[in-house]
Design an enzyme around this catalytic site. Sequence first.
Site, mmCIF file in Angstrom:
data_model
loop_
_atom_site.group_PDB
_atom_site.id
_atom_site.type_symbol
_atom_site.label_atom_id
_atom_site.label_comp_id
_atom_site.label_asym_id
_atom_site.label_seq_id
_atom_site.Cartn_x
_atom_site.Cartn_y
_atom_site.Cartn_z
ATOM 1 N N LYS A 199 -6.888 0.426 -17.925
ATOM 2 C CA LYS A 199 -6.896 0.797 -16.091
ATOM 3 C C LYS A 199 -5.726 1.836 -15.535
ATOM 4 O O LYS A 199 -5.004 1.733 -15.524
ATOM 5 C CB LYS A 199 -7.011 -0.105 -15.532
ATOM 6 C CG LYS A 199 -7.326 0.534 -13.745
ATOM 7 C CD LYS A 199 -7.492 -0.506 -12.420
ATOM 8 C CE LYS A 199 -6.680 -0.305 -11.822
ATOM 9 N NZ LYS A 199 -6.703 1.450 -11.072
ATOM 10 N N GLU A 273 7.373 -0.782 -14.359
ATOM 11 C CA GLU A 273 7.907 0.301 -14.082
ATOM 12 C C GLU A 273 7.478 0.542 -12.328
ATOM 13 O O GLU A 273 6.826 1.461 -11.975
ATOM 14 C CB GLU A 273 7.559 1.280 -14.859
ATOM 15 C CG GLU A 273 8.594 2.277 -14.891
ATOM 16 C CD GLU A 273 8.649 3.332 -14.754
ATOM 17 O OE1 GLU A 273 8.894 3.338 -13.269
ATOM 18 O OE2 GLU A 273 7.457 4.297 -14.302
ATOM 19 N N CYS A 307 9.180 9.213 -10.063
ATOM 20 C CA CYS A 307 9.806 8.125 -9.769
ATOM 21 C C CYS A 307 11.260 7.778 -9.767
ATOM 22 O O CYS A 307 12.170 7.101 -9.101
ATOM 23 C CB CYS A 307 9.197 6.069 -10.381
ATOM 24 S SG CYS A 307 8.804 6.757 -12.409
ATOM 25 N N GLU A 404 11.203 5.336 -0.174
ATOM 26 C CA GLU A 404 10.408 6.299 -1.772
ATOM 27 C C GLU A 404 9.152 6.816 -0.817
ATOM 28 O O GLU A 404 7.798 6.364 -0.721
ATOM 29 C CB GLU A 404 9.135 5.290 -2.395
ATOM 30 C CG GLU A 404 9.298 6.519 -3.619
ATOM 31 C CD GLU A 404 8.684 5.473 -4.876
ATOM 32 O OE1 GLU A 404 8.187 4.446 -4.804
ATOM 33 O OE2 GLU A 404 9.006 5.765 -6.559
HETATM 34 O O1 TXE Z 1 0.773 3.088 -5.829
HETATM 35 P P1 TXE Z 1 -0.005 1.869 -6.355
HETATM 36 P P2 TXE Z 1 -0.049 4.327 -5.033
HETATM 37 C C1 TXE Z 1 4.351 4.428 -5.423
HETATM 38 C C2 TXE Z 1 4.748 6.441 -4.165
HETATM 39 C C3 TXE Z 1 3.154 5.930 -3.568
HETATM 40 C C4 TXE Z 1 2.897 4.713 -3.511
HETATM 41 C C5 TXE Z 1 2.028 4.406 -3.071
HETATM 42 O O2 TXE Z 1 5.811 5.594 -3.716
HETATM 43 O O3 TXE Z 1 3.439 6.443 -2.724
HETATM 44 O O4 TXE Z 1 3.596 4.009 -5.004
HETATM 45 O O5 TXE Z 1 1.424 5.184 -4.376
HETATM 46 C C6 TXE Z 1 -3.567 0.033 -9.089
HETATM 47 N N1 TXE Z 1 -3.266 -5.185 -8.776
HETATM 48 N N2 TXE Z 1 4.451 4.786 -7.322
HETATM 49 O O6 TXE Z 1 -0.910 3.249 -3.333
HETATM 50 O O7 TXE Z 1 -1.423 1.074 -5.493
HETATM 51 C C7 TXE Z 1 -4.136 1.338 -8.544
HETATM 52 O O8 TXE Z 1 -4.967 1.144 -9.291
HETATM 53 C C8 TXE Z 1 -3.188 -4.520 -9.558
HETATM 54 C C9 TXE Z 1 5.142 4.556 -7.749
HETATM 55 O O9 TXE Z 1 -1.373 4.453 -5.855
HETATM 56 O O10 TXE Z 1 0.508 1.324 -6.848
HETATM 57 C C10 TXE Z 1 -3.405 2.138 -10.044
HETATM 58 O O11 TXE Z 1 -3.865 2.526 -11.192
HETATM 59 N N3 TXE Z 1 -3.168 -2.862 -10.064
HETATM 60 C C11 TXE Z 1 5.109 4.956 -9.106
HETATM 61 C C12 TXE Z 1 -1.881 2.074 -10.266
HETATM 62 O O12 TXE Z 1 -1.807 -0.131 -10.032
HETATM 63 C C13 TXE Z 1 -3.259 -2.286 -8.434
HETATM 64 C C14 TXE Z 1 3.637 5.459 -9.312
HETATM 65 C C15 TXE Z 1 -0.734 2.064 -9.180
HETATM 66 O O13 TXE Z 1 -1.270 2.090 -7.745
HETATM 67 C C16 TXE Z 1 -3.012 -3.554 -7.482
HETATM 68 C C17 TXE Z 1 2.498 5.606 -7.921
HETATM 69 C C18 TXE Z 1 -2.954 -4.906 -7.444
HETATM 70 N N4 TXE Z 1 -3.720 -5.496 -6.567
HETATM 71 C C19 TXE Z 1 3.019 5.037 -7.095
HETATM 72 N N5 TXE Z 1 -3.523 -2.446 -6.162
HETATM 73 C C20 TXE Z 1 6.038 5.004 -10.049
HETATM 74 N N6 TXE Z 1 6.937 4.233 -10.199
HETATM 75 O O14 TXE Z 1 6.194 5.375 -10.690
HETATM 76 C C21 TXE Z 1 -3.428 -1.374 -7.247
HETATM 77 N N7 TXE Z 1 -3.187 -0.688 -8.245
#
Ligand code: TXE
Length: 500
Positions: A199, A273, A307, A404
């Site tokens: 996804k 991660e 990240c 972050e």
């Molecule tokens: O992340 P999400 P978001 C951090 C960074 C950013 C914050 C929010 O600080 O500002 O997270 O970003 C899916 N069950 N990182 O809201 O929600 C979602 O659809 C399963 C760090 O975009 O974690 C997407 O595909 N999946 C980071 C993915 O999770 C779910 C990179 C990431 O989204 C879900 C991105 C659920 N309940 C953001 N809810 C890194 N480690 O590099 C959402 N998703």
Amino acid sequence: MTLAATAPVHADVREFLGRNRQLLIDGEWVDSASGRTFPTYDPATGEKLTEVAHGQAEDVHRAVAAARRAFEDGPWARMKPNQREQLIWRVGDLLTAKAEIFGQLEALDNGKSAGIAQVVDTGWAADVFRYYAGWSTKIEGSTVDVSMPFAPEGSQFHAYTLREPVGVCGQIVPWNFPLLMTAWKIAPAIAAGNTVVLKPAEQTPLTALLLGELFEEAGFPPGVVNIVTGYGDAGAAIAAHDDVDKVAFTGSTEVGKLIVDAARGNLKKVSLELGGKSPNVVFADADLDIAVPGSLNAWLFNHGQCCVAGTRLYVEDTIFEEFTHAVADAASQVKIGPGLDPSTQLGPMVSQEQFDRVSRYLSEGIADGARALTGGKRWGDEGYFIEPTVFVDCKPESSIVREEIFGPVVAALPFSAEHGVAAVANDSEYGLAAGIWTRDISKAHRTARQLKAGSVWINQYNGFDTAMPFGGFKQSGWGRELGAEAIGLYTQTKSVNVAL
Ligand code: TXE
């Protein structure tokens, strides 16, 4: 600025954006079960790029069923390792051949520079497929010289281990490196003989869908790679699905914890991660000619939406003034603009939501008494651009130092002695990465051992390689991606013991 008015867009990109994009399930491009779609936008303009199928639980279910069939009964299950190798290698070659198209599409969907997306994101994704293609033929068990203390005297045994695929792998990726994170997930999984349901992030689904076409073109059997676009509920359906054997996630620590909860039902394997707030430590004896641009790259690469971003800049007090001003000066000269402009060095935040989030941190930093040496506000009045921002006078407990931000914002803090810097650098719930700048090699290695981080870079930052394992200490994650360790994530060991 409209799509038509930006730099020349490749005809294949226009064609790709010209129709609604569907889900890839069982080798077919299909609409979502509900028939619904959702829009994806160009963050440089806020303009809609195209509509994408809105996958939900029912679509995940169909994709998992296809992946299960492909794993148990399809040709994939019987394919020889060198046949898998050739198919996966072909994906790498196709990515290389289409790097310009992938680069432009990534730039439009994510906002990053098309040149960087072509060379770094797509080039590295191709390298990841080739690296793991090679692993297909190198997955080995071992023979074990067992003692079997309770067996009758004189009996003999032949004991060995097999490394077998885990099965159906659910993979959920974020929007900061949409294509690259997809490659990091899919390549080791399929090299080890698994099948996947991936996804993409809702903000940036397009390059994963274009990659889906390459699996078809390379000649993969149906159902080996399935792609379901959708929001968090589709990710949650993957994480909770009883017929998914493993879930791999890159994203926020908050959602990482939800994944762990959701995986409880069938105790599927989990790798995560997650976020970071990485320290970048500059000693007074550093070579400033490399430490200044290197420290700028540490927090500004990918607009700070990394990240590993080195967003806590610890500088030895004797050079603090000079160093922070040099970094601020360099930051103020960075060229900001849309990803399709070849001169752009810093693009927009990926979405309105991310723009609002970063803007909130800028306000909180100032309210907490921090001073912006440069930046501190929005850039322009269109799109989601933020000026690169260097904060000094930061309080260690303020949110800009602890949380972050995921934007072009760094908090600089002075330190006074080598023996104390590891303690402040480690004072975080995260432990993803760290940087060290010094000419003293012993000090560099001493400090590297003290830092609680999954990756430590010395006299460089963001020094990644496909062969080097990557992942986090503490709340930055579980497990290691890349390198041989990723093969460990996607295989399980079977012990076989034969009485001779
Ligand atoms: O992340 P999400 P978001 C951090 C960074 C950013 C914050 C929010 O600080 O500002 O997270 O970003 C899916 N069950 N990182 O809201 O929600 C979602 O659809 C399963 C760090 O975009 O974690 C997407 O595909 N999946 C980071 C993915 O999770 C779910 C990179 C990431 O989204 C879900 C991105 C659920 N309940 C953001 N809810 C890194 N480690 O590099 C959402 N998703």
